[in-house]
Design an enzyme around this catalytic site. Structure first.
Site, short mmCIF file in Angstrom:
data_model
loop_
_atom_site.label_atom_id
_atom_site.label_comp_id
_atom_site.label_asym_id
_atom_site.label_seq_id
_atom_site.Cartn_x
_atom_site.Cartn_y
_atom_site.Cartn_z
N ASP A 105 36.42 -10.23 40.77
CA ASP A 105 35.21 -9.55 41.24
C ASP A 105 34.26 -9.31 40.07
O ASP A 105 34.69 -9.16 38.92
CB ASP A 105 35.57 -8.20 41.87
CG ASP A 105 36.37 -8.35 43.15
OD1 ASP A 105 36.36 -9.45 43.74
OD2 ASP A 105 37.02 -7.36 43.56
N ARG A 106 32.99 -9.25 40.37
CA ARG A 106 31.98 -9.11 39.32
C ARG A 106 32.23 -7.93 38.38
O ARG A 106 32.10 -8.08 37.16
CB ARG A 106 30.58 -9.01 39.95
CG ARG A 106 29.46 -9.03 38.93
CD ARG A 106 28.11 -9.24 39.60
NE ARG A 106 27.09 -9.51 38.59
CZ ARG A 106 25.89 -10.05 38.85
NH1 ARG A 106 25.57 -10.36 40.08
NH2 ARG A 106 25.04 -10.28 37.87
#
Length: 224
Positions: A60-61
């Site tokens: 995830d970012r």
């Protein structure tokens, strides 16, 4: 942004992704880890034109840590199969405020993703709309009133570690999406892909790669 390379040979590239960087492109059009990796290869090996770079898995970012990339199509195919058949070992470190009720354990939930809101909900009982998800966790250290957990996911679902830890009242620091009361200054969450063990796609030998912890203040108590 400089690419932090942890391991490289003719077939694979393993890097330490900083929080905030996309692994693969999305609607934002922001630069991605794959973009940086291609540019790294162009410059290091003076390669003109297109550079092949296969994304094997994602983080995830707001998450940091080990990401495995394939430099050849053969390597990508073989590594994808390793991940599909769960023949890799992934270890994450997560910082949470609350101490888990037991110092180690296994969590099993059925996760349902709401794509419109980009959130995942965990159900403790079987849900026909959900995917069975399992992880093991262990309390590693306590410092500064925070608790460091080691997490080994058995399955790989969207937001799995984030929502499963939150389900036992151990929301990851900075993870507003799953109940954290406040963000971290750099908008990251305190979840780090610490180590990856995989079989080399051509040599068939085990490769273990570990990523140094982020330099952000949240991780300071656990860097020693």
């Amino acid at each position: 942004m400089a690419l932090e390379v942890l391991f490289e040979d003719n077939h694979v590239l393993v890097v330490n992704k900083p929080a905030g960087l996309l692994v693969h492109g999305d609607e934002t059009g922001d630069i991605t880890l794959a973009d940086l990796a291609k540019e790294y290869i162009r410059e290091k090996y003076n390669k003109p034109g297109n550079v092949f770079m296969g994304v094997v898995h994602r983080l995830d970012r707001p998450v940091s840590g080990v990401v495995l990339l394939a430099k050849t199509s053969k390597a990508l195919t073989r590594l994808n199969e390793l991940f599909r058949s769960k023949k890799t070992q992934k270890t994450y470190w997560a910082i949470v405020s609350n101490r888990p009720k037991t110092e180690q354990g296994t969590l099993v939930h059925w996760l349902v993703k709401d794509s419109s809101r980009n959130v995942t909900k965990a159900y403790s009982k079987e849900n026909p709309a959900g995917l069975r998800s399992e992880l093991h966790y262990k309390l590693i250290n306590v410092a500064g009133g925070k608790h460091l957990l080691g997490v080994n996911p058995i399955t790989g679902r969207p937001h799995q570690i984030r929502v499963q830890l939150a389900s036992m009242k151990c929301t990851i620091l900075g993870d507003l999406k799953y109940g954290a009361p406040q963000p971290l200054p750099d908008k990251s969450i305190a979840l780090h892909a610490r180590q990856l063990v995989f079989e080399h796609p051509t040599l068939k030998t085990p490769v273990t790669v570990s990523a140094p912890l982020p330099e952000s203040a949240a991780w300071a108590p656990f860097r020693s």
